[in-house]
Design an enzyme around this catalytic site. Structure first.
Site, PDB file in Angstrom:
ATOM      1  N   CYS A  12      -0.682 -15.237   2.828  1.00 24.95           N
ATOM      2  CA  CYS A  12      -1.230 -16.424   2.162  1.00 24.95           C
ATOM      3  C   CYS A  12      -2.215 -17.137   3.087  1.00 24.95           C
ATOM      4  O   CYS A  12      -2.086 -17.076   4.306  1.00 24.95           O
ATOM      5  CB  CYS A  12      -0.123 -17.404   1.835  1.00 24.95           C
ATOM      6  SG  CYS A  12       1.130 -16.736   0.749  1.00 24.95           S
ATOM      7  N   ARG A  72      -7.792 -12.179   4.330  1.00 24.55           N
ATOM      8  CA  ARG A  72      -6.362 -12.020   4.606  1.00 24.55           C
ATOM      9  C   ARG A  72      -5.643 -11.244   3.509  1.00 24.55           C
ATOM     10  O   ARG A  72      -4.512 -10.833   3.679  1.00 24.55           O
ATOM     11  CB  ARG A  72      -5.698 -13.402   4.739  1.00 24.55           C
ATOM     12  CG  ARG A  72      -6.225 -14.202   5.899  1.00 24.55           C
ATOM     13  CD  ARG A  72      -5.833 -15.654   5.769  1.00 24.55           C
ATOM     14  NE  ARG A  72      -4.430 -15.902   5.992  1.00 24.55           N
ATOM     15  CZ  ARG A  72      -3.895 -16.172   7.162  1.00 24.55           C
ATOM     16  NH1 ARG A  72      -4.638 -16.226   8.233  1.00 24.55           N
ATOM     17  NH2 ARG A  72      -2.601 -16.401   7.285  1.00 24.55           N
ATOM     18  N   TRP A  92      -0.375 -14.468  -1.341  1.00 27.85           N
ATOM     19  CA  TRP A  92       0.018 -13.059  -1.212  1.00 27.85           C
ATOM     20  C   TRP A  92       1.501 -13.063  -1.579  1.00 27.85           C
ATOM     21  O   TRP A  92       2.335 -13.585  -0.841  1.00 27.85           O
ATOM     22  CB  TRP A  92      -0.224 -12.593   0.220  1.00 27.85           C
ATOM     23  CG  TRP A  92       0.451 -11.311   0.583  1.00 27.85           C
ATOM     24  CD1 TRP A  92       1.657 -11.159   1.224  1.00 27.85           C
ATOM     25  CD2 TRP A  92      -0.029  -9.989   0.353  1.00 27.85           C
ATOM     26  NE1 TRP A  92       1.938  -9.835   1.388  1.00 27.85           N
ATOM     27  CE2 TRP A  92       0.945  -9.086   0.872  1.00 27.85           C
ATOM     28  CE3 TRP A  92      -1.175  -9.463  -0.242  1.00 27.85           C
ATOM     29  CZ2 TRP A  92       0.790  -7.708   0.812  1.00 27.85           C
ATOM     30  CZ3 TRP A  92      -1.319  -8.079  -0.293  1.00 27.85           C
ATOM     31  CH2 TRP A  92      -0.358  -7.226   0.229  1.00 27.85           C
ATOM     32  N   ASN A 148       2.877 -21.355   2.910  1.00 26.66           N
ATOM     33  CA  ASN A 148       2.681 -20.009   3.438  1.00 26.66           C
ATOM     34  C   ASN A 148       3.931 -19.687   4.236  1.00 26.66           C
ATOM     35  O   ASN A 148       4.266 -20.407   5.166  1.00 26.66           O
ATOM     36  CB  ASN A 148       1.429 -19.999   4.336  1.00 26.66           C
ATOM     37  CG  ASN A 148       1.262 -18.697   5.087  1.00 26.66           C
ATOM     38  OD1 ASN A 148       1.942 -17.724   4.799  1.00 26.66           O
ATOM     39  ND2 ASN A 148       0.367 -18.689   6.054  1.00 26.66           N
ATOM     40  N   GLY A 149       4.656 -18.620   3.853  1.00 22.71           N
ATOM     41  CA  GLY A 149       5.878 -18.267   4.569  1.00 22.71           C
ATOM     42  C   GLY A 149       6.968 -17.879   3.593  1.00 22.71           C
ATOM     43  O   GLY A 149       6.706 -17.642   2.417  1.00 22.71           O
ATOM     44  N   GLU A 206       2.611  12.058  11.707  1.00 23.05           N
ATOM     45  CA  GLU A 206       1.908  10.786  11.527  1.00 23.05           C
ATOM     46  C   GLU A 206       0.863  10.593  12.635  1.00 23.05           C
ATOM     47  O   GLU A 206      -0.252  10.117  12.377  1.00 23.05           O
ATOM     48  CB  GLU A 206       2.923   9.634  11.503  1.00 23.05           C
ATOM     49  CG  GLU A 206       2.346   8.228  11.427  1.00 23.05           C
ATOM     50  CD  GLU A 206       1.454   7.959  10.224  1.00 23.05           C
ATOM     51  OE1 GLU A 206       1.398   8.772   9.295  1.00 23.05           O
ATOM     52  OE2 GLU A 206       0.772   6.919  10.241  1.00 23.05           O
ATOM     53  N   LYS A 246      -3.120  10.076  11.916  1.00 24.17           N
ATOM     54  CA  LYS A 246      -3.872   8.909  12.408  1.00 24.17           C
ATOM     55  C   LYS A 246      -5.115   9.369  13.153  1.00 24.17           C
ATOM     56  O   LYS A 246      -6.201   8.830  12.978  1.00 24.17           O
ATOM     57  CB  LYS A 246      -3.036   8.051  13.366  1.00 24.17           C
ATOM     58  CG  LYS A 246      -2.068   7.048  12.862  1.00 24.17           C
ATOM     59  CD  LYS A 246      -2.555   5.955  11.993  1.00 24.17           C
ATOM     60  CE  LYS A 246      -2.763   6.397  10.574  1.00 24.17           C
ATOM     61  NZ  LYS A 246      -1.702   6.202   9.627  1.00 24.17           N
ATOM     62  N   GLU A 263      -7.814  10.700  10.778  1.00 28.06           N
ATOM     63  CA  GLU A 263      -8.451   9.652   9.983  1.00 28.06           C
ATOM     64  C   GLU A 263      -9.459   8.847  10.788  1.00 28.06           C
ATOM     65  O   GLU A 263     -10.528   8.510  10.303  1.00 28.06           O
ATOM     66  CB  GLU A 263      -7.389   8.662   9.466  1.00 28.06           C
ATOM     67  CG  GLU A 263      -6.492   9.179   8.394  1.00 28.06           C
ATOM     68  CD  GLU A 263      -5.571   8.080   7.860  1.00 28.06           C
ATOM     69  OE1 GLU A 263      -4.712   7.613   8.623  1.00 28.06           O
ATOM     70  OE2 GLU A 263      -5.721   7.692   6.698  1.00 28.06           O
ATOM     71  N   HIS A 279       5.734  30.328  16.420  1.00 34.68           N
ATOM     72  CA  HIS A 279       5.525  31.163  15.236  1.00 34.68           C
ATOM     73  C   HIS A 279       4.065  31.155  14.789  1.00 34.68           C
ATOM     74  O   HIS A 279       3.768  31.536  13.665  1.00 34.68           O
ATOM     75  CB  HIS A 279       6.436  30.700  14.098  1.00 34.68           C
ATOM     76  CG  HIS A 279       7.886  30.817  14.434  1.00 34.68           C
ATOM     77  ND1 HIS A 279       8.542  32.024  14.525  1.00 34.68           N
ATOM     78  CD2 HIS A 279       8.801  29.868  14.777  1.00 34.68           C
ATOM     79  CE1 HIS A 279       9.809  31.816  14.874  1.00 34.68           C
ATOM     80  NE2 HIS A 279       9.979  30.507  15.035  1.00 34.68           N
ATOM     81  N   LYS A 304      -8.559   2.615   0.847  1.00 38.64           N
ATOM     82  CA  LYS A 304      -7.283   1.994   1.212  1.00 38.64           C
ATOM     83  C   LYS A 304      -6.214   2.301   0.175  1.00 38.64           C
ATOM     84  O   LYS A 304      -5.059   2.534   0.503  1.00 38.64           O
ATOM     85  CB  LYS A 304      -7.471   0.479   1.363  1.00 38.64           C
ATOM     86  CG  LYS A 304      -6.234  -0.251   1.811  1.00 38.64           C
ATOM     87  CD  LYS A 304      -5.837   0.130   3.230  1.00 38.64           C
ATOM     88  CE  LYS A 304      -4.470  -0.367   3.619  1.00 38.64           C
ATOM     89  NZ  LYS A 304      -3.888   0.404   4.724  1.00 38.64           N
TER      90      LYS A 304
HETATM   91  O1  M6R Z   1      -0.517   2.884  -0.583  1.00 32.91           O
HETATM   92  P1  M6R Z   1       0.239   4.139  -0.294  1.00 32.91           P
HETATM   93  O2  M6R Z   1       1.231   3.995   0.789  1.00 32.91           O
HETATM   94  O3  M6R Z   1       0.880   4.736  -1.516  1.00 32.91           O
HETATM   95  O4  M6R Z   1      -0.865   5.158   0.217  1.00 32.91           O
HETATM   96  C1  M6R Z   1      -0.552   6.484   0.516  1.00 32.91           C
HETATM   97  C2  M6R Z   1      -1.662   7.126   1.318  1.00 32.91           C
HETATM   98  O5  M6R Z   1      -2.853   7.132   0.588  1.00 32.91           O
HETATM   99  C3  M6R Z   1      -1.876   6.426   2.662  1.00 32.91           C
HETATM  100  O6  M6R Z   1      -0.707   6.373   3.405  1.00 32.91           O
HETATM  101  C4  M6R Z   1      -2.969   7.137   3.474  1.00 32.91           C
HETATM  102  O7  M6R Z   1      -2.492   8.371   3.905  1.00 32.91           O
HETATM  103  C5  M6R Z   1      -3.401   6.254   4.642  1.00 32.91           C
HETATM  104  N1  M6R Z   1      -4.816   6.292   4.792  1.00 32.91           N
HETATM  105  C6  M6R Z   1      -2.759   6.639   5.928  1.00 32.91           C
HETATM  106  O8  M6R Z   1      -3.255   5.977   7.024  1.00 32.91           O
END
Ligand code: M6R
Length: 613
Positions: free
Chosen positions: A2, A27, A74, A100-101, A486, A490, A493, A509, A608
């Site tokens: 928020c 935000r 939010w 906010n909170g 993960e 990262k 990406e 393998h 996103k």
């Molecule tokens: O909003 P979601 O968690 O459902 O999104 C899933 C993926 O699209 C998301 O985690 C994507 O892999 C990110 N870019 C990872 O950093």
């Protein structure tokens, strides 16, 4: 998260508030509103959606007020909607408030107020706090300031509140605990904000309000007090920050800001849900479907990307602690297969955005076949949250960087609670282990803080050595395998470097053929019962001249003698350790991406929220 703004002065308040709300849009929010002093009454305008919707709604109204408050919401309690948007008006209509909170004991306060005849127009904890304050003001026949002070002594949770009152035509009352509040000092005017961005156009002189402080703000006067009613001298600072820097909290990128927010966001996702001293877990979503869970043959976790990695770790943890079959499915595959689903299946949908199209359709299909859906979502009121039969929000706040960081660790934190709660309900987890895991989980925020303080500079240096690598391999065993995946995602990406995550023992393998002196291999190698085995895997890489970066537990004396670089995290139970191990990998990707001159907040080709299949 928020955003709040406020203005008391001699000019028209509405344009200042709208301008301030726009500055706080970064935000993330789902609705916006303003409340203004209009003679003897208060005018409130609020709308779901963007600030532009609010402007359209107010267009043509002749608002002459010089005092007002504004809010971007939010959602945390109650879906995004006009009625849940702030400001709220008290039952008498005499006080308006923005918040906010999170008020953790709002349910108890609400019960007391309902017994006294109070009614509520929204589902929010904020409206409860507002009426609680009004009730104290009426019963004690005291000032608003005094009522706020009394109320806040009973409130459990975090807040910044701004209030205006028909009895105080030129005043805003503000208070904070745990959420930010800045007051800007202008000429015969004061500006209030969640950060300094809304006031930067008007003043550079600001006062940062501390926890448990209360401000009485008039055009020409700023009085600061503590909750004991003692005066505090405001400490005025001169801002030398630009707008963009304020939005990013002083960090260069949202991704870095979000990585550094994790001690707080993990704390927020655990807050009010666990108590390591009793020890106990409260998850109303699990309670709601308790019967179904106890009867379930199987739990299926459905997710995409980073959320799928959180689901994979949850599979390991739930199977270990709850002795129930767990499958983890890529939503995009699951929706197009013809899986056998029955009403004895529980589906856990994991999603930051709550809008990922594949996950949404996958759970829709499963629901039609009788499965019970438990949503683990960050964005309140999102499609997946609305579709779920029960769920738990992750409370990580808005994540703006495209690469998920704080949302992932919040998912892990809540999934641990889910596993522990189910294990407890089913009686499959021993008390000593339950207590130990809860105790270690409670320490995670401080451990993450320690990693960020202790290892950030070191990781920045390590990143320099590997910035020009063409490929990376990430390896881990057991609970650390999902973290290897993960870490690799990262890096891909953010740096556009090809990276693969593998179970460490699978390396022989196939992937071992890739190893030569140009291949960095990142081991997630915190202490667990298979530690000797991962040590052997490291030796195998070194024997083939590969470069090894290892994330290790404090006190490990073996791996530092083998690896080229080590990153140390605190020692903690092996089940909980992954939530720590991922943090250095987020930083490593960030610095490598940065060194390669890339846009780490908005990597190419990525969105996103993936709302198309
Ligand atoms: O909003 P979601 O968690 O459902 O999104 C899933 C993926 O699209 C998301 O985690 C994507 O892999 C990110 N870019 C990872 O950093």
């Amino acid at each position: 998260m928020c955003g709040i703004v406020g203005y008391v002065g001699c000019n028209l308040a509405y344009p200042v508030l709208i301008d301030g709300l726009k500055k706080l849009e970064y935000r993330g929010y789902d609705s916006a509103g303003v409340a203004l002093h209009a003679g003897n009454s208060l005018e409130v305008y609020k709308k779901e959606g963007k600030v532009a919707n609010l402007e359209e709604y107010v267009y043509g109204k002749n608002i002459q007020a010089t005092v007002g408050i504004g809010h971007t919401r939010w959602a945390t309690h109650g879906v995004p909607s006009d009625r849940n948007a702030h400001p709220h008006l008290s039952n008498s209509g005499g006080i308006a408030m923005i918040h906010n909170g999170i008020i953790e004991n709002y349910a108890q306060l609400k019960e007391e107020l309902v017994l006294k005849g109070y009614t509520f127009k929204s589902d929010t904890d904020s409206e409860v706090l507002l009426n609680f304050i009004e009730d104290i003001k009426i019963n004690n026949e005291c000032s608003l300031e005094e009522a706020v002070r009394i109320a806040l002594r009973r409130v459990v949770g975090a807040y910044v509140i701004l209030l205006i009152d028909t009895d105080l035509p030129d005043t805003i009352i503000a208070a904070r605990k745990g959420s930010p509040l800045v007051i800007g000092i202008g000429e015969n005017a004061h500006y209030l904000g969640s950060d300094a961005s809304p006031m930067l156009a008007y003043t550079k002189e600001v006062v940062y309000i501390n926890d448990y402080e209360l401000a009485i703000v008039k055009p020409d006067e700023l009085i600061l007090k503590n909750l004991g009613n003692e005066r505090i001298t405001p400490f005025v600072q001169k801002l030398d920050m630009e707008l963009a820097a304020i939005e990013k909290g002083g960090f260069d990128h949202f991704m870095l800001k979000e990585i550094f927010e994790q001690p707080q966001t993990i704390f927020d996702s655990l807050r009010g849900r666990m108590d390591a001293t009793i020890p106990a877990i409260t998850l109303s979503g699990i309670e709601k479907i308790k019967g179904k869970i106890l009867e379930a043959n199987r739990i299926i976790i459905v997710a995409c990307g980073t959320s799928w990695h959180a689901g994979l770790l949850a599979e390991y943890v739930i199977e270990e602690l709850c002795r129930v079959n767990v499958e983890v499915e890529y939503a995009s595959e699951f929706r197009y297969r013809n899986p056998i689903i029955t009403d004895k299946d529980i589906i856990i949908a994991v999603s930051q955005s709550g809008e990922t199209a594949d996950t949404l359709v996958a759970i829709e299909n499963a629901q039609k076949q009788g499965a019970t859906i438990f949503g683990l979502v960050n964005v309140v009121g999102s499609s997946i949250a609305r579709m779920s039969d029960a769920g738990a929000y992750t409370h990580a706040g808005p994540e703006i960087g495209v690469a998920s960081t704080k949302a992932f660790t919040a998912q892990l934190a809540v999934l641990y609670l889910v596993a522990l709660k189910i294990g407890q309900l089913k009686g499959t987890i021993e008390n000593t282990l339950f207590n130990k895991l809860l105790e270690d989980l409670a320490k995670v925020p401080e451990h993450v803080q320690h990693i960020l303080e202790d290892q950030n500079e070191h990781i920045r240096e390590v990143a320099k050595k590997y910035t020009d690598a063409r490929d990376f391999l990430y390896l881990g065993r057991g609970y650390n395998f999902p973290i290897a995946l993960e870490g690799a995602l990262k890096l891909k990406e953010i740096s556009y470097i090809h990276a693969e995550g593998y179970p460490a023992a699978e390396m022989k393998h196939g992937p071992i053929a890739l190893v030569d002196e140009s291949l960095p291999v990142v081991f997630v190698a915190t202490k667990d019962p298979y530690h000797e085995k991962i040590v052997s895997n490291i030796q195998e890489i070194k024997a083939r001249k590969g470069m090894v970066v290892a994330v290790i537990s404090q006190g490990d004396e073996v791996i530092p003698t083998l690896a080229d670089d080590v990153i140390v995290v605190p020692q903690i139970h092996e089940i909980i350790a992954p939530i720590l191990s991922v943090v250095p990998l987020q930083l490593l990707s960030y610095y490598i991406g940065l060194n390669r001159g890339l846009d780490v907040d908005k990597p190419r080709n990525l969105a996103k929220s993936v709302t198309v299949e």
